[in-house]
Structures are given as structure tokens and as C-alpha cells.
Write an enzyme that holds these catalytic residues in place. Structure first.
Site, PDB file in Angstrom:
ATOM      1  N   ASP A 185       0.834  -1.204   0.000  1.00 57.55           N
ATOM      2  CA  ASP A 185       0.000   0.000   0.000  1.00 57.55           C
ATOM      3  C   ASP A 185       0.866   1.251   0.000  1.00 57.55           C
ATOM      4  O   ASP A 185       0.553   2.242  -0.667  1.00 57.55           O
ATOM      5  CB  ASP A 185      -0.914   0.013   1.234  1.00 57.55           C
ATOM      6  N   TYR A 221       2.286   1.979  -3.389  1.00 60.19           N
ATOM      7  CA  TYR A 221       1.224   2.524  -4.235  1.00 60.19           C
ATOM      8  C   TYR A 221       0.972   3.991  -3.886  1.00 60.19           C
ATOM      9  O   TYR A 221       0.855   4.849  -4.767  1.00 60.19           O
ATOM     10  CB  TYR A 221      -0.056   1.706  -4.056  1.00 60.19           C
ATOM     11  N   GLU A 224     -11.469   5.246  14.481  1.00 65.83           N
ATOM     12  CA  GLU A 224     -11.705   3.803  14.443  1.00 65.83           C
ATOM     13  C   GLU A 224     -10.570   3.122  13.689  1.00 65.83           C
ATOM     14  O   GLU A 224      -9.737   3.786  13.070  1.00 65.83           O
ATOM     15  CB  GLU A 224     -13.055   3.505  13.783  1.00 65.83           C
ATOM     16  N   LYS A 283      -8.506   1.184  10.889  1.00 65.89           N
ATOM     17  CA  LYS A 283      -8.534   1.041   9.430  1.00 65.89           C
ATOM     18  C   LYS A 283      -8.313  -0.434   9.116  1.00 65.89           C
ATOM     19  O   LYS A 283      -7.188  -0.926   9.100  1.00 65.89           O
ATOM     20  CB  LYS A 283      -7.470   1.900   8.758  1.00 65.89           C
ATOM     21  N   ARG A 307     -16.961  -2.292  -3.598  1.00 66.28           N
ATOM     22  CA  ARG A 307     -16.738  -0.890  -3.970  1.00 66.28           C
ATOM     23  C   ARG A 307     -16.553  -0.749  -5.474  1.00 66.28           C
ATOM     24  O   ARG A 307     -17.028   0.200  -6.078  1.00 66.28           O
ATOM     25  CB  ARG A 307     -15.505  -0.343  -3.248  1.00 66.28           C
ATOM     26  N   LYS A 323     -12.569  10.610  11.631  1.00 65.56           N
ATOM     27  CA  LYS A 323     -13.769  11.190  11.023  1.00 65.56           C
ATOM     28  C   LYS A 323     -14.310  12.315  11.904  1.00 65.56           C
ATOM     29  O   LYS A 323     -14.319  12.198  13.134  1.00 65.56           O
ATOM     30  CB  LYS A 323     -14.870  10.123  10.871  1.00 65.56           C
ATOM     31  N   LYS A 348      -2.173   6.439   8.372  1.00 69.13           N
ATOM     32  CA  LYS A 348      -1.506   5.159   8.126  1.00 69.13           C
ATOM     33  C   LYS A 348      -0.407   4.912   9.158  1.00 69.13           C
ATOM     34  O   LYS A 348       0.280   5.833   9.595  1.00 69.13           O
ATOM     35  CB  LYS A 348      -0.903   5.131   6.710  1.00 69.13           C
ATOM     36  N   CYS A 388      42.001  -7.037   2.705  1.00 67.81           N
ATOM     37  CA  CYS A 388      43.401  -7.500   2.731  1.00 67.81           C
ATOM     38  C   CYS A 388      43.965  -7.809   1.353  1.00 67.81           C
ATOM     39  O   CYS A 388      45.138  -8.179   1.229  1.00 67.81           O
ATOM     40  CB  CYS A 388      43.532  -8.729   3.630  1.00 67.81           C
TER      41      CYS A 388
END
Length: 686
Positions: free
Chosen positions: A45, A48, A127, A129, A150, A302, A326, A423
Site C-alpha cells: 500500500d 502505491y 476507528e 482502518k 466498492r 472522522k 496510516k 586484505c
């Protein structure tokens, strides 16, 4: 500069920016598809996020050059065609990300800037993640009717039949019978314990295993046969009500409480007011993260007031009233500036990557091991490359990916040194081996230094106060050349006081620790010699099998091979070590300096009382004052293997005072618990 020249220069710069944008767009789209559609992400993640942020930064800097097909304005990619597609009534947005306290303060500032004076500094709800697959559940008059992923945020995939198989999703909600349409959103995930069971069964059946719980959850929901999803240990955690919330409920935190009353599972949450309170809760969750039943990768913050959420609105991709904080990344991208070769005490050449310093898992990392030349070839890594570096917990950082498409021009492949960088002795890479070695042995200063450091280490002679820094200084000043010289440091006491500003007290403590180390065990002494292939357990077995050093030194290769865990190659290495004249001289010098041990009573190793057992030690042994290392040595002398963690294969747990999570886990697994008094009787010390 003429106007034409300036225009040409500007045009060239624009083309360069566009080319970089196109490269980043291709990368983001590729990984969008892997993550959102195929559920087989090929990068972390954080990697990304970094790619996407790089593209956003370019677009903000050069808005006139922003490409029309940029993925920064959309959530994901197209849904799979194998499921019917469903239009979301309300877009399922993604979340923006923040990564540190300054980002948090900036997020709160942006919220305040969009609120009236009376509404500023609102309360926030925090809350977990959850690291799973976002899903929307729809109910008509309390009856579950549809489950949708989604997808791209506008269109999702109808996975209703699979959702029905998830045990903790209520299919009928009596308390919602009067609600025409109720939409609940949340995360489908696979708990850690279920993930481990699933992979274990897959291995036993010769099937493909999943890389992580998120992939397992997503892959299970994408099965066309609901029976497959039903067989998987999935769970749903609700996090919002998007349609059908009673008007009396005006807070996000109250909505979560209502969802619990309806029968949904929700994660723990907290209401806070200030950035510092958010930070304190965030940091506490970092500490608790490993003990949770499921994977989380951060916290979601939130605005708690739902009316204020509506006022704040959303961007095309994410709401303005929420963000994801994060956790420190365990995998990040950085530049490998150079590769250097280090020489260990056995002559092994290890390539070490020198990185552009970067924060990984909350720690600054500037060096990373590349293990050996074969690993360099496998990764095809070069100085100047962009690499992904991974660090989890206390694991040593490592390179997990090389971004070849970002490789700058003019780099050259890494070659194995032909001569030692310390050496200048020839370097050899024996056929069939992965490790190249310097042939200089004791002629090589690097090997001499590493041998000294190993000799005084805690599991060897355990000379407290004589650290690596001082040893190297003594070596460089010619005071110590071999390990035997350590026991003559008292002859240089005055010199040591002035050397590196050690001070009389430090020198006195060091010399006392050296004197105390003269009384040791045969196993520790064998291990301290640094014989290649002889680790702690093998040293213990050799001591137990031969009883004393002369018997070991005179053993044939066949006799050595009779010792458990000693194969032919290790037997040859031990045999040759004790036939090298300089090694004999060092051993004699150590004994003449007063190093000694009690003779070990010889036993056939397969007749030892704890042979074949695995023990774990936890807590403090108060009654005897015995250290864990000493307790470990006693257990090994009885034939046990001593592990650092409790599992179903653990034979017994030795528990001292203030035993922690290991004791709890042992009790839950039914592992035998041995207290200190029983242990002391076992070893004949009570």
C-alpha cells in the site's frame, strides 16, 4: 537567451514532465487493476501511495499538463465482468492518507477552514482502518437484499450470494423492519487465526496459498461458487450507515453504537477533541496492533458530527471530513546509492546496500544487506536503482523489489570482487555455494576483528564491558591481535586509561569482567572459538559428546560425524580447525592465561532425559538468580532444544516470575508449564 530558445527549452521541459506523468499514470493504472480488480496487489500500500503522490505532486505543480486520463480522479478500476455490475446509490469513496503528526494537524486545519467559527474544532471519532475488502450491504424493511463491492466507486460487483455465507452478517434485522432502505458499509476481512488455518490446509492439499489475509478475504468473496466462500473464515465489520439512519442519530459514534444494537460487528472506536489526543490513541494502537485478531494498517479519523460531514462534502475521490492515518510503513521506496562488500569472521563476503536514508516501520534505515552475490543477480540490482525496502518488527531490513523501469541510464551490473576489499587476498566462490569468501583467514584484519567481537559476545565468553568499539580500538593500536591477548590486557592498564578516554573506572570494570570470564563452560568455549559451521547448539552437542577439549581436538572425521547435527562438511571444518597450528597456539595461550571449565560428564546424546523436546523460557528466575542463558545451557545439557516462541509443538514452558504473554499462550495451547522450583530439582540445583 532568445525567445525561440526559451520556447524550445520550455517545450522540452514540458515534454519531460509529460513523459514522467505518463510513466506514473501507467504504473498507477497497472496497480489499480491488480488491487481493485484482480485482488492480487504486486506492491505494498505504501509503495502505491508513493507512486500516486508523485503523480499528484506533478499535477499540482504543472496543472496545465495534467493528462485527461489521469487516475487521480477515480477510486479504482473497472469491476470484473464475471459478476453483474451494480450502480451505487451513493458513491463509495476512498480515503485520503496522512502519515505523521504534521499531516494530522494540516488535516484538522483544512477541516476548520471550511467550517464557521461556531463549528470549528469539532470532535472527531477514531476507528481502526481494517485491511479487507470494502462492501455495501442493502436491506429492505429489515431483509438483506444485496451485497456489492466498492468496484470503481460508482459501479460495484454483486456478490450477494457470497455475502450471505458470512456468519456475522445479520440477514434479517427486526429492529429495521420499518426502514424502507438501510445501507450499511463495512469491511469484509479474514481474521489472522483463520488465515493461518486456511493456508495450512492449502499446503497440506498442495493448493496455492494466499499472500496475506486481505488477499484471502477478497479472493473468497470473488468466488463464483458460494460454497467456496462459505468454507472460508470471513467476518464483516460495519463502519457506516449511508441510507436509513434514524434522524435522532446525529453522530458517527452514535451510528456505530446503533449498528451494534442491530447485530453488526464494529471495531473499537474513540471520541477525541485535539490532535494530541488523536496522536496518543494512534500510538497506543501501534503497540496493540500485533495482538489484534485481524490486520489493520492505520486509523480512520472522522468528524463525528454528521451534519458537519455534509457541510464539508467531498472531493472526486475522497471525503473532506475523514482521512486514514496510516501506520509507519513497513515497505518503502528509496534509492540504492552504492553497494559495498563487508568481510565476516569466517571470510564471507556480504554485499551491503547503502541507501538514501528512509523511515521504514518507524526506524531510519540507511543500510540493507543484499545477502550474497547470487541474490544480487536474482534481483538484478545496481547502484542508482530505485528499490523497495521492507522491515517488519525486529526483522533486518531487506530489498524486496527493484524498480527496473525507473532505472537511470548509465548504470552497470554488479560484479563479484576478485580480491578481498580489506586484505587484497584472492576471493573464491566454491562450486555449488552461494557465499564468496576471502582466502586471507587470520592474515585478513577484517576476519581478525570479527573473530575478536564474536569471542567476547554474550553467548560466547560473555565479557561484559568489552564492546566492539573498544576491541577495534585495541586491535588498531596493536594491543590485541588474537583472542588470547584479551587476557593480557591487564598488562596495559595504564595505556588503556588514556586510550580513547576510557577512564580508570571503565578499565577496572572491563578487567574484572575479563577475569570473571575465565571460568566458563566447554560448550561456550567451543562456540567462542568461531569454528565455521559450529553454532551454539552444535557446540553444546560436541561438549556433551566428547566431554573435554582434548577428546574433541583429537577426534577423527568419522567420530565427529557421529555427533547429532554434525554433517560431513561440518565435521571436516572442525577437524581441519584443530589441525591448524595457529589455532592450537591460540587455544594453548588461552588455557595458559587461566581460561578453564569443568569437565562434562559424557552421555550418549540420544539417552538424554529431554532429548527431542522443545522448551521455551519466560519471566525472571528469582529464587536461583539464574540468567536465561544459564537456564538455556542447563536445558540443552539435558538434551532439549530451546526456542524463543511458544507453539503447539512446544514441549514445556519454564516460567519464572512476571511471565507474560508466552505463559498465557502456553496455557491456552495446553503446553506443560514448569515453575522454577521444579526446574531446579530437575537440574539438581535445589
Amino acid at each position: 537567451m532568445t525567445q525561440n530558445t526559451a520556447d524550445t527549452h520550455a517545450s522540452a521541459q514540458a515534454q519531460e514532465v509529460i513523459a514522467k506523468m505518463r510513466t506514473l499514470i501507467a504504473q498507477v493504472r497497472k496497480h489499480n487493476n491488480a488491487y481493485y480488480v484482480m485482488d492480487e496487489p504486486t506492491i505494498s500500500d505504501n509503495e502505491y501511495d508513493q507512486l500516486r503522490l508523485s503523480l499528484i505532486e506533478l499535477e499540482e505543480r504543472y496543472p496545465e499538463l495534467t493528462q485527461p486520463d489521469s487516475p487521480t480522479a477515480s477510486v479504482g478500476d473497472n469491476p470484473l465482468p464475471s459478476f453483474s455490475q451494480v450502480q451505487h446509490d451513493i458513491a463509495m469513496l476512498s480515503l485520503g492518507n496522512i502519515f505523521n503528526y504534521q499531516d494530522l494537524q494540516e488535516f484538522m486545519r483544512r477541516v476548520n477552514d471550511r467550517l464557521s467559527d461556531a463549528d470549528r474544532n469539532p470532535e472527531y471519532e477514531i476507528e481502526m482502518k481494517l485491511d479487507g475488502l470494502a462492501v455495501s450491504l442493502k436491506y429492505h424493511n429489515g431483509q438483506f437484499v444485496r451485497g456489492v463491492t466498492r468496484g470503481d466507486g460508482q459501479m460495484g460487483e454483486d456478490i450477494t450470494q457470497n455475502v450471505k455465507t458470512i456468519n456475522n452478517i445479520p440477514l434479517v434485522i427486526e429492529a429495521a423492519q420499518d426502514i424502507d432502505v438501510l445501507e450499511v458499509r463495512g469491511e469484509v476481512l479474514m481474521p489472522k487465526a483463520g488465515f493461518k488455518r486456511l493456508n495450512r490446509l492449502a499446503q497440506e492439499n498442495g493448493d496455492k496459498t494466499f499472500a496475506n489475509p486481505r488477499n484471502a478475504a477478497a479472493g473468497s468473496l470473488r468466488q463464483l461458487d458460494p460454497a467456496v466462500a462459505a468454507s472460508r473464515p470471513l467476518a464483516f465489520y460495519a463502519y457506516s450507515v449511508n441510507q436509513g439512519l434514524p434522524e435522532a442519530i446525529t453522530l458517527q459514534s452514535a451510528a456505530l453504537t446503533w449498528l451494534k444494537q442491530l447485530g453488526f460487528t464494529v471495531s473499537d472506536f474513540e471520541r477525541v477533541k485535539t490532535a494530541q489526543q488523536v496522536q496518543d490513541y494512534y500510538e497506543s494502537m501501534i503497540q496493540k496492533r500485533a495482538d489484534l485478531a485481524f490486520e489493520i494498517d492505520g486509523m480512520v479519523i472522522k468528524v463525528d458530527d454528521l451534519t458537519l460531514q455534509s457541510q464539508l462534502g467531498a472531493l472526486s475521490r475522497e471525503p473532506r471530513w475523514a482521512t486514514a492515518y496510516k501506520f509507519p510503513a513497513e515497505t518503502v521506496m528509496t534509492t540504492l546509492n552504492s553497494i559495498e562488500w563487508q568481510v565476516g569472521r569466517t571470510g564471507q563476503l556480504t554485499p551491503v546496500g547503502k541507501l538514501e536514508p528512509v523511515q521504514v516501520g518507524g526506524v531510519t534505515v540507511s543500510n540493507v544487506t543484499l545477502h550474497n552475490f547470487g541474490e544480487i543477480q536474482r534481483l538484478d540490482v545496481r547502484a542508482g536503482d530505485t528499490v523497495s525496502v521492507h522491515r517488519a518488527g525486529d526483522v533486518i531490513p531487506k530489498v524486496t523489489r527493484v524498480w527496473h523501469d525507473l532505472r537511470p541510464e548509465g548504470t552497470s551490473a554488479v560484479t563479484l570482487p576478485t580480491h578481498c576489499p580489506v586484505c587484497d587476498s584472492p576471493v573464491v566462490l566454491p562450486e555449488g555455494e552461494a557465499l564468496a569468501r576471502c582466502t586471507g583467514e587470520l592474515f585478513c584484519p577484517a576476519q581478525q576483528q570479527e573473530a575478536l567481537i564474536h569471542f567476547v559476545s554474550r553467548k560466547a565468553m560473555d565479557i561484559d564491558g568489552l564492546g566492539e568499539r573498544w576491541l577495534i580500538s585495541f586491535f588498531e593500536h596493536g594491543i590485541v591481535k588474537t583472542v588470547a591477548d584479551i587476557y593480557h590486557l591487564n598488562e596495559h592498564a595504564d595505556e588503556l586509561v588514556t586510550l580513547e578516554k576510557l577512564g580508570e573506572k571503565s578499565v577496572s570494570n572491563m578487567l574484572r569482567a575479563i577475569e570473571e570470564s575465565k571460568k566458563t563452560t566447554l560448550a561456550r568455549f567451543i562456540y567462542a572459538l568461531g569454528i565455521r559451521g559450529v553454532g551454539e547448539t552444535t557446540a553444546q552437542n560436541l561438549a556433551q559428546y566428547f566431554g573435554d577439549l582434548p577428546e574433541l581436538m583429537g577426534a577423527s572425521i568419522d567420530a565427529l560425524e557421529a555427533v547429532p547435527d554434525v554433517g560431513h562438511i561440518t565435521a571436516e571444518l572442525i577437524y581441519n580447525f584443530f589441525r591448524a597450528e595457529h589455532n592450537i597456539e591460540v587455544i594453548n595461550a588461552l588455557q595458559q592465561a587461566g581460561v578453564y571449565w569443568d569437565k562434562v560428564e559424557q552421555q550418549a546424546l540420544d539417552n538424554l532425559p529431554l532429548e527431542g523436546q522443545t522448551w521455551v523460557i519466560t519471566g525472571t528466575l528469582v529464587a536461583s538468580g539464574m540468567s536465561r542463558d544459564d537456564a538455556k545451557a542447563h536445558l540443552q545439557a539435558l538434551g532439549a532444544k530451546v526456542s524463543g516462541s511458544v507453539s503447539a509443538k512446544t514441549s514445556a514452558l519454564l516460567a519464572g516470575e512476571k511471565a507474560g504473554s508466552k505463559l498465557t499462550k502456553a496455557q491456552s495451547l495446553g503446553v506443560r508449564v514448569v515453575l522454577e522450583d521444579e526446574f531446579l530439582k530437575m537440574i539438581g540445583a535445589s
